[in-house]
Design a protein around this motif. Structure first.
Motif, PDB file in Angstrom:
ATOM      1  N   ASN A  17       0.856  -1.181   0.000  1.00 56.15           N
ATOM      2  CA  ASN A  17       0.000   0.000   0.000  1.00 56.15           C
ATOM      3  C   ASN A  17       0.897   1.238   0.000  1.00 56.15           C
ATOM      4  OD1 ASN A  17      -2.256  -1.688   0.245  1.00 56.15           O
ATOM      5  ND2 ASN A  17      -2.185  -1.614   2.467  1.00 56.15           N
ATOM      6  N   ILE A  18       0.396   2.320  -0.606  1.00 55.92           N
ATOM      7  CA  ILE A  18       1.126   3.578  -0.646  1.00 55.92           C
ATOM      8  C   ILE A  18       0.342   4.602   0.167  1.00 55.92           C
ATOM      9  CG2 ILE A  18       2.037   5.426  -2.104  1.00 55.92           C
ATOM     10  CD1 ILE A  18       2.055   3.336  -4.424  1.00 55.92           C
ATOM     11  N   GLN A  19       1.012   5.189   1.158  1.00 54.63           N
ATOM     12  CA  GLN A  19       0.405   6.245   1.972  1.00 54.63           C
ATOM     13  C   GLN A  19       1.245   7.510   1.837  1.00 54.63           C
ATOM     14  OE1 GLN A  19       0.402   4.742   5.981  1.00 54.63           O
ATOM     15  NE2 GLN A  19      -1.323   3.378   5.615  1.00 54.63           N
ATOM     16  N   ILE A  20       0.562   8.655   1.740  1.00 51.66           N
ATOM     17  CA  ILE A  20       1.249   9.944   1.755  1.00 51.66           C
ATOM     18  C   ILE A  20       0.616  10.782   2.849  1.00 51.66           C
ATOM     19  CG2 ILE A  20       1.878  12.012   0.459  1.00 51.66           C
ATOM     20  CD1 ILE A  20       1.726  10.326  -2.096  1.00 51.66           C
ATOM     21  N   ASN A  21       1.432  11.209   3.790  1.00 46.44           N
ATOM     22  CA  ASN A  21       0.981  11.961   4.969  1.00 46.44           C
ATOM     23  C   ASN A  21      -0.185  11.270   5.661  1.00 46.44           C
ATOM     24  OD1 ASN A  21       3.011  13.746   4.549  1.00 46.44           O
ATOM     25  ND2 ASN A  21       1.740  15.452   3.911  1.00 46.44           N
ATOM     26  N   GLY A  22      -0.082   9.958   5.793  1.00 43.24           N
ATOM     27  CA  GLY A  22      -1.066   9.174   6.528  1.00 43.24           C
ATOM     28  C   GLY A  22      -2.303   8.781   5.757  1.00 43.24           C
ATOM     29  N   THR A  23      -2.454   9.232   4.521  1.00 42.03           N
ATOM     30  CA  THR A  23      -3.617   8.887   3.695  1.00 42.03           C
ATOM     31  C   THR A  23      -3.224   7.830   2.676  1.00 42.03           C
ATOM     32  OG1 THR A  23      -4.543  11.105   3.927  1.00 42.03           O
ATOM     33  CG2 THR A  23      -5.325   9.797   2.065  1.00 42.03           C
ATOM     34  N   THR A  24      -3.975   6.743   2.628  1.00 38.82           N
ATOM     35  CA  THR A  24      -3.705   5.706   1.640  1.00 38.82           C
ATOM     36  C   THR A  24      -4.140   6.212   0.266  1.00 38.82           C
ATOM     37  OG1 THR A  24      -3.983   3.951   3.275  1.00 38.82           O
ATOM     38  CG2 THR A  24      -4.181   3.314   0.952  1.00 38.82           C
ATOM     39  N   TYR A  44       0.332  11.789  -7.380  1.00 41.08           N
ATOM     40  CA  TYR A  44      -0.716  12.072  -6.402  1.00 41.08           C
ATOM     41  C   TYR A  44      -0.632  13.531  -5.966  1.00 41.08           C
ATOM     42  CZ  TYR A  44      -0.172   7.020  -6.193  1.00 41.08           C
ATOM     43  OH  TYR A  44      -0.051   5.703  -6.541  1.00 41.08           O
ATOM     44  N   PRO A  45      -1.743  14.270  -6.001  1.00 36.80           N
ATOM     45  CA  PRO A  45      -1.739  15.636  -5.460  1.00 36.80           C
ATOM     46  C   PRO A  45      -1.775  15.565  -3.934  1.00 36.80           C
ATOM     47  CG  PRO A  45      -3.913  15.087  -6.305  1.00 36.80           C
ATOM     48  CD  PRO A  45      -3.027  13.911  -6.595  1.00 36.80           C
ATOM     49  N   VAL A  46      -0.974  16.404  -3.285  1.00 33.31           N
ATOM     50  CA  VAL A  46      -0.879  16.381  -1.826  1.00 33.31           C
ATOM     51  C   VAL A  46      -0.873  17.813  -1.309  1.00 33.31           C
ATOM     52  CG1 VAL A  46       0.542  15.721   0.151  1.00 33.31           C
ATOM     53  CG2 VAL A  46       0.431  14.232  -1.855  1.00 33.31           C
ATOM     54  N   THR A  47      -1.773  18.115  -0.388  1.00 30.89           N
ATOM     55  CA  THR A  47      -1.774  19.410   0.287  1.00 30.89           C
ATOM     56  C   THR A  47      -1.078  19.236   1.628  1.00 30.89           C
ATOM     57  OG1 THR A  47      -3.791  20.094  -0.824  1.00 30.89           O
ATOM     58  CG2 THR A  47      -3.214  21.271   1.201  1.00 30.89           C
ATOM     59  N   VAL A  48      -0.030  20.026   1.847  1.00 32.61           N
ATOM     60  CA  VAL A  48       0.790  19.909   3.055  1.00 32.61           C
ATOM     61  C   VAL A  48       0.421  21.022   4.023  1.00 32.61           C
ATOM     62  CG1 VAL A  48       3.147  20.009   3.944  1.00 32.61           C
ATOM     63  CG2 VAL A  48       2.665  18.824   1.797  1.00 32.61           C
ATOM     64  N   THR A  49       0.130  20.634   5.273  1.00 30.74           N
ATOM     65  CA  THR A  49      -0.168  21.603   6.332  1.00 30.74           C
ATOM     66  C   THR A  49       0.758  21.413   7.537  1.00 30.74           C
ATOM     67  OG1 THR A  49      -1.835  20.138   7.286  1.00 30.74           O
ATOM     68  CG2 THR A  49      -2.598  21.758   5.664  1.00 30.74           C
ATOM     69  N   THR A  50       1.640  20.406   7.471  1.00 29.35           N
ATOM     70  CA  THR A  50       2.517  20.086   8.601  1.00 29.35           C
ATOM     71  C   THR A  50       3.994  20.313   8.309  1.00 29.35           C
ATOM     72  OG1 THR A  50       2.670  17.792   7.886  1.00 29.35           O
ATOM     73  CG2 THR A  50       0.908  18.336   9.453  1.00 29.35           C
ATOM     74  N   ILE A  97       6.135   9.748   2.798  1.00 29.55           N
ATOM     75  CA  ILE A  97       5.705   8.684   1.896  1.00 29.55           C
ATOM     76  C   ILE A  97       5.992   7.371   2.592  1.00 29.55           C
ATOM     77  CG2 ILE A  97       6.073   7.597  -0.355  1.00 29.55           C
ATOM     78  CD1 ILE A  97       7.233  10.457  -1.184  1.00 29.55           C
ATOM     79  N   SER A  98       4.959   6.566   2.775  1.00 28.53           N
ATOM     80  CA  SER A  98       5.105   5.301   3.474  1.00 28.53           C
ATOM     81  C   SER A  98       4.609   4.176   2.575  1.00 28.53           C
ATOM     82  CB  SER A  98       4.306   5.328   4.781  1.00 28.53           C
ATOM     83  OG  SER A  98       4.494   4.150   5.512  1.00 28.53           O
ATOM     84  N   LEU A  99       5.481   3.199   2.319  1.00 34.49           N
ATOM     85  CA  LEU A  99       5.125   2.023   1.530  1.00 34.49           C
ATOM     86  C   LEU A  99       4.968   0.866   2.507  1.00 34.49           C
ATOM     87  CD1 LEU A  99       7.666   2.607  -1.384  1.00 34.49           C
ATOM     88  CD2 LEU A  99       5.325   3.464  -1.149  1.00 34.49           C
ATOM     89  N   VAL A 100       3.740   0.369   2.591  1.00 32.82           N
ATOM     90  CA  VAL A 100       3.347  -0.591   3.624  1.00 32.82           C
ATOM     91  C   VAL A 100       3.240  -1.987   3.016  1.00 32.82           C
ATOM     92  CG1 VAL A 100       1.599  -1.130   5.353  1.00 32.82           C
ATOM     93  CG2 VAL A 100       2.054   1.268   4.749  1.00 32.82           C
ATOM     94  N   PRO A 101       4.041  -2.954   3.490  1.00 33.06           N
ATOM     95  CA  PRO A 101       4.035  -4.278   2.873  1.00 33.06           C
ATOM     96  C   PRO A 101       2.714  -5.022   3.042  1.00 33.06           C
ATOM     97  CG  PRO A 101       5.335  -4.308   4.887  1.00 33.06           C
ATOM     98  CD  PRO A 101       4.939  -2.876   4.643  1.00 33.06           C
ATOM     99  N   VAL A 102       2.304  -5.681   1.971  1.00 36.08           N
ATOM    100  CA  VAL A 102       1.183  -6.621   1.988  1.00 36.08           C
ATOM    101  C   VAL A 102       1.748  -8.006   1.685  1.00 36.08           C
ATOM    102  CG1 VAL A 102      -1.022  -7.269   0.915  1.00 36.08           C
ATOM    103  CG2 VAL A 102      -0.494  -4.846   1.311  1.00 36.08           C
ATOM    104  N   VAL A 103       2.526  -8.115   0.581  1.00 40.90           N
ATOM    105  CA  VAL A 103       3.241  -9.335   0.223  1.00 40.90           C
ATOM    106  C   VAL A 103       4.684  -8.946  -0.072  1.00 40.90           C
ATOM    107  CG1 VAL A 103       3.453 -11.220  -1.459  1.00 40.90           C
ATOM    108  CG2 VAL A 103       1.177 -10.400  -0.788  1.00 40.90           C
TER     109      VAL A 103
END
Length: 172
Positions: free
Chosen positions: A115-122, A144-150, A155-161
């Motif tokens: 899974n791909i997450q950017i600023n906590g949003t999948t 991916y468009p990303v609005t930054v407020t922090t 960018i977090s790549l979360v393993p599934v397999v």
């Protein structure tokens, strides 16, 4: 506490002024798992930076579907079950985050899924580079468009397999 406190100047700006004059920003371009690289159009890509660990892998194989194959011939991967995380400080604003991938290790669909997450949003679930690109050694970019407020893009790549991986990152 001792003697007389002092100050030389104070400047207070309204939030309207700050918003209309955002701090300067230079695009971030990272060759994940690889060295600094300048592509054919003269665009500079930094050596791998901003990551939380993992390993690097590269290949000399030809990469299809791109004019910049060198960016896809290296990768940063993270040993599952840990997430592969990249963090970049940026001014608060809206950006396009382009993630570049090519499956340069596995030879069939379903061998690497994350899974791909950017600023906590999948932003992508169950992403399989091999399937999305149409085979091994084929480039695919995801934007991916990303609005930054922090003040940062995470960018977090979360393993599934197996182990999540990435070839390059561009933030504009």
């Amino acid at each position: 506490v001792i003697s007389n406190p002092k100050i030389s100047a104070i400047e207070i700006l309204s939030s309207t002024t700050v918003a209309s004059n955002p701090p300067p920003f230079s695009p971030i371009r990272v060759n994940a798992g690889g060295a600094a690289y300048t592509d054919g159009s003269g665009t500079a890509w930094s050596a791998d930076t901003g990551f939380n660990g993992g390993g690097a892998f590269s290949t000399g194989a030809a990469i299809a579907n791109t004019t910049t194959p060198a960016l896809y011939q290296s990768e940063r991967y993270m040993f599952a079950p840990a997430n592969l995380i990249y963090t970049f400080p940026v001014p608060n604003a809206t950006y396009n985050v382009k993630l570049k991938f090519a499956e340069i290790y596995f030879s069939a669909a379903g061998q690497r899924v994350f899974n791909i997450q950017i600023n906590g949003t999948t932003v992508e679930s169950n992403f399989d580079v091999f399937t999305a690109a149409g085979g091994a050694n084929k480039a695919i970019d995801k934007t991916y468009p990303v609005t930054v407020t922090t003040g940062q893009i995470v960018i977090s790549l979360v393993p599934v397999v197996s182990n999540p991986k990435i070839s390059a990152i561009e933030i504009q």
